[in-house]
Design a protein around this motif. Sequence first.
Motif, PDB file in Angstrom:
ATOM      1  N   ILE A 132     -53.006 119.198  -8.650  1.00  0.00           N
ATOM      2  CA  ILE A 132     -53.066 118.087  -6.909  1.00  0.00           C
ATOM      3  C   ILE A 132     -53.877 117.712  -6.976  1.00  0.00           C
ATOM      4  O   ILE A 132     -54.434 116.484  -6.447  1.00  0.00           O
ATOM      5  CB  ILE A 132     -51.714 119.148  -6.442  1.00  0.00           C
ATOM      6  CG1 ILE A 132     -50.594 119.532  -6.797  1.00  0.00           C
ATOM      7  CG2 ILE A 132     -52.101 118.537  -5.264  1.00  0.00           C
ATOM      8  CD1 ILE A 132     -49.608 118.422  -7.342  1.00  0.00           C
ATOM      9  N   THR A 133     -54.570 118.852  -6.536  1.00  0.00           N
ATOM     10  CA  THR A 133     -56.792 117.909  -5.801  1.00  0.00           C
ATOM     11  C   THR A 133     -57.605 117.403  -6.850  1.00  0.00           C
ATOM     12  O   THR A 133     -57.568 116.168  -6.228  1.00  0.00           O
ATOM     13  CB  THR A 133     -57.659 119.516  -6.010  1.00  0.00           C
ATOM     14  OG1 THR A 133     -56.643 120.806  -4.976  1.00  0.00           O
ATOM     15  CG2 THR A 133     -59.428 119.180  -4.974  1.00  0.00           C
ATOM     16  N   ASP A 134     -57.040 117.192  -7.863  1.00  0.00           N
ATOM     17  CA  ASP A 134     -58.008 116.501  -9.017  1.00  0.00           C
ATOM     18  C   ASP A 134     -57.209 115.025  -8.667  1.00  0.00           C
ATOM     19  O   ASP A 134     -58.249 114.089  -8.959  1.00  0.00           O
ATOM     20  CB  ASP A 134     -58.210 117.147 -10.800  1.00  0.00           C
ATOM     21  CG  ASP A 134     -59.197 117.375 -11.137  1.00  0.00           C
ATOM     22  OD1 ASP A 134     -60.254 117.400 -10.154  1.00  0.00           O
ATOM     23  OD2 ASP A 134     -59.350 118.086 -11.872  1.00  0.00           O
ATOM     24  N   SER A 135     -55.568 114.851  -8.834  1.00  0.00           N
ATOM     25  CA  SER A 135     -55.263 113.813  -8.422  1.00  0.00           C
ATOM     26  C   SER A 135     -55.211 112.887  -7.469  1.00  0.00           C
ATOM     27  O   SER A 135     -55.218 112.117  -7.446  1.00  0.00           O
ATOM     28  CB  SER A 135     -53.608 113.954  -8.230  1.00  0.00           C
ATOM     29  OG  SER A 135     -53.122 114.696  -7.588  1.00  0.00           O
ATOM     30  N   ASN A 136     -56.388 113.606  -6.300  1.00  0.00           N
ATOM     31  CA  ASN A 136     -56.605 112.702  -4.461  1.00  0.00           C
ATOM     32  C   ASN A 136     -58.199 113.029  -4.821  1.00  0.00           C
ATOM     33  O   ASN A 136     -58.643 113.326  -3.969  1.00  0.00           O
ATOM     34  CB  ASN A 136     -55.590 113.838  -4.035  1.00  0.00           C
ATOM     35  CG  ASN A 136     -54.191 113.518  -3.752  1.00  0.00           C
ATOM     36  OD1 ASN A 136     -53.174 113.326  -2.828  1.00  0.00           O
ATOM     37  ND2 ASN A 136     -53.298 114.824  -4.293  1.00  0.00           N
ATOM     38  N   LEU A 137     -58.323 113.102  -5.586  1.00  0.00           N
ATOM     39  CA  LEU A 137     -59.779 112.271  -5.838  1.00  0.00           C
ATOM     40  C   LEU A 137     -60.000 111.376  -4.965  1.00  0.00           C
ATOM     41  O   LEU A 137     -60.047 110.330  -6.421  1.00  0.00           O
ATOM     42  CB  LEU A 137     -60.850 113.624  -7.016  1.00  0.00           C
ATOM     43  CG  LEU A 137     -62.154 112.874  -7.310  1.00  0.00           C
ATOM     44  CD1 LEU A 137     -63.056 113.552  -6.129  1.00  0.00           C
ATOM     45  CD2 LEU A 137     -62.755 113.152  -8.174  1.00  0.00           C
ATOM     46  N   ILE A 138     -61.154 110.950  -4.480  1.00  0.00           N
ATOM     47  CA  ILE A 138     -61.083 109.843  -4.146  1.00  0.00           C
ATOM     48  C   ILE A 138     -62.922 109.227  -4.523  1.00  0.00           C
ATOM     49  O   ILE A 138     -62.924 108.029  -5.113  1.00  0.00           O
ATOM     50  CB  ILE A 138     -61.411 109.272  -2.253  1.00  0.00           C
ATOM     51  CG1 ILE A 138     -59.742 109.661  -1.891  1.00  0.00           C
ATOM     52  CG2 ILE A 138     -62.036 107.775  -2.219  1.00  0.00           C
ATOM     53  CD1 ILE A 138     -59.893 109.806  -0.458  1.00  0.00           C
ATOM     54  N   SER A 139     -63.611 109.785  -4.606  1.00  0.00           N
ATOM     55  CA  SER A 139     -65.158 109.460  -5.052  1.00  0.00           C
ATOM     56  C   SER A 139     -65.553 110.539  -5.219  1.00  0.00           C
ATOM     57  O   SER A 139     -65.009 111.635  -4.644  1.00  0.00           O
ATOM     58  CB  SER A 139     -65.596 108.777  -3.797  1.00  0.00           C
ATOM     59  OG  SER A 139     -65.745 109.121  -2.635  1.00  0.00           O
ATOM     60  N   GLU A 140     -66.696 110.809  -5.978  1.00  0.00           N
ATOM     61  CA  GLU A 140     -66.898 112.345  -5.934  1.00  0.00           C
ATOM     62  C   GLU A 140     -67.603 113.007  -4.826  1.00  0.00           C
ATOM     63  O   GLU A 140     -68.415 112.561  -3.954  1.00  0.00           O
ATOM     64  CB  GLU A 140     -68.581 112.135  -6.423  1.00  0.00           C
ATOM     65  CG  GLU A 140     -69.337 112.821  -6.930  1.00  0.00           C
ATOM     66  CD  GLU A 140     -70.579 113.509  -8.006  1.00  0.00           C
ATOM     67  OE1 GLU A 140     -71.388 113.731  -7.838  1.00  0.00           O
ATOM     68  OE2 GLU A 140     -70.927 111.543  -7.808  1.00  0.00           O
ATOM     69  N   GLY A 141     -66.693 114.424  -4.732  1.00  0.00           N
ATOM     70  CA  GLY A 141     -67.245 115.513  -3.460  1.00  0.00           C
ATOM     71  C   GLY A 141     -66.156 115.037  -2.263  1.00  0.00           C
ATOM     72  O   GLY A 141     -66.453 115.674  -1.254  1.00  0.00           O
ATOM     73  N   VAL A 142     -65.187 113.201  -2.604  1.00  0.00           N
ATOM     74  CA  VAL A 142     -64.296 113.385  -1.483  1.00  0.00           C
ATOM     75  C   VAL A 142     -62.660 113.024  -1.721  1.00  0.00           C
ATOM     76  O   VAL A 142     -62.557 112.741  -2.872  1.00  0.00           O
ATOM     77  CB  VAL A 142     -64.865 111.822  -1.043  1.00  0.00           C
ATOM     78  CG1 VAL A 142     -63.819 111.294   0.397  1.00  0.00           C
ATOM     79  CG2 VAL A 142     -65.967 111.718  -0.769  1.00  0.00           C
ATOM     80  N   HIS A 143     -62.062 113.799  -1.133  1.00  0.00           N
ATOM     81  CA  HIS A 143     -60.518 114.120  -1.926  1.00  0.00           C
ATOM     82  C   HIS A 143     -60.260 113.959  -0.600  1.00  0.00           C
ATOM     83  O   HIS A 143     -59.969 113.857   0.652  1.00  0.00           O
ATOM     84  CB  HIS A 143     -60.453 115.487  -1.597  1.00  0.00           C
ATOM     85  CG  HIS A 143     -61.086 116.169  -2.790  1.00  0.00           C
ATOM     86  ND1 HIS A 143     -62.192 116.742  -2.919  1.00  0.00           N
ATOM     87  CD2 HIS A 143     -60.488 116.270  -4.454  1.00  0.00           C
ATOM     88  CE1 HIS A 143     -62.506 117.816  -4.049  1.00  0.00           C
ATOM     89  NE2 HIS A 143     -61.683 116.941  -5.305  1.00  0.00           N
TER      90      HIS A 143
END
Length: 409
Positions: free
Chosen positions: A365-376
């Motif tokens: 779930i966390t990986d699927s909501n990665l917006i940019s590097e280091g930002v979720h």
Amino acid sequence: MKGIVRAQLSFMMFLEFFIWGGWFVTMGIYLPNTLGADGGQIAAAYSTQSWGAILAPFIIGLIADRFFNAERILGILHLIGAFLMYQMANTVDFGAFYPYVLGYMIGYMPTLALVNSVAFNQMKDPAKEFSFIRVFGTIGWIIAGLVISYAFAWDSEAGVKEGLLKNTFLMTAVASTILGIFSFTLPKTPPKASAGEKVSISDILGLDALGLLKDRNFLLFFLASILICIPLAFYYQHAGQFLGEIGVANPAAKMTIGQISEVLFMLLLPFFFKKFGFKKTILVGMIAWTVRYLLFAYGNSGELVFMLLIGIALHGICYDFFFVSGQIYTDSKAGEKFKSAAQGLITLATYGVGMLVGFYIAGKITDSNLISEGVHDWNSIWIFPAIFAAGVMLLFALFFKNEKIEYKE
């Protein structure tokens, strides 16, 4: 119990949980920022707790209970743990880090049972004496978080960028060395069973208690216990990362609010349990999960930071009202013959299977909501466990038939 023995056991508990709290909370910040780990890798690292919980009964049942004194095995495991922690501090990528953390947790999780064995062996009345010893463990976890944030600022924005969180593993290695050596001075705790006594896999895993699942109510509780571990995994795995990523100051220290509330609500649990009964108590615990994650979803590091702090403070209700109440319920349903087996089965189901599945889902779930590097997109991430916990609560409320359970001191 003599004063010197009480002091020894208290120091043992303090170090045992200082060690766990000294790295486990901030690992979620360390891995992505220092080793460049993604959500799946963070999930794999936290899942080592579950593998440790699954394998721990074998170490206790096949070795500790049959061949060696508990305090000696405790010492050896912590000395091995000190070496593995030192190695973890000096890795430069996740591929090298993972085998060490896996080995560490396989060795550490059995020590949770070993410190209890050493303590119980010295007590005439564990129901009255144990809580006053065990509370030093919670204090140890709290002190670890305060040291990280306020004494050294390893989890500050600048500290994280400089990679200073590697020092948490070095600090833990030192504490593990101290406890490893100190363990050999603890009161002797000989094996419970004779070396020649046969022990089955069924005994070790608590499978003798599977017959309890024929009881519809216990089956519902058992399934709810596994399912509620999925939202629990989100908290353990990503709360520290979340606070650090959105810029909350001193995240390790802030997370200790959860342990402080755990002590408070542990004291309130007997009153609540006796007044409202098991079903209402456990439902309040489930509701607290949903409320916590909604607070995380809509709070921020600015004017709404109070929402995040309340969410952390709900840990006492989330954990005590569900898991401690569940242990009492399990004890009452099992009867004298299967008490230990039933508790072992619940532990295997929750910290083993439930958390293992939960860590995996949380990582995905966390990986699927990665917006940019280091930002979720943390709002979307926290909404999932909030809805999931609400669903488990609704099913439990509808299908679990209330029954009277006595709270035994």
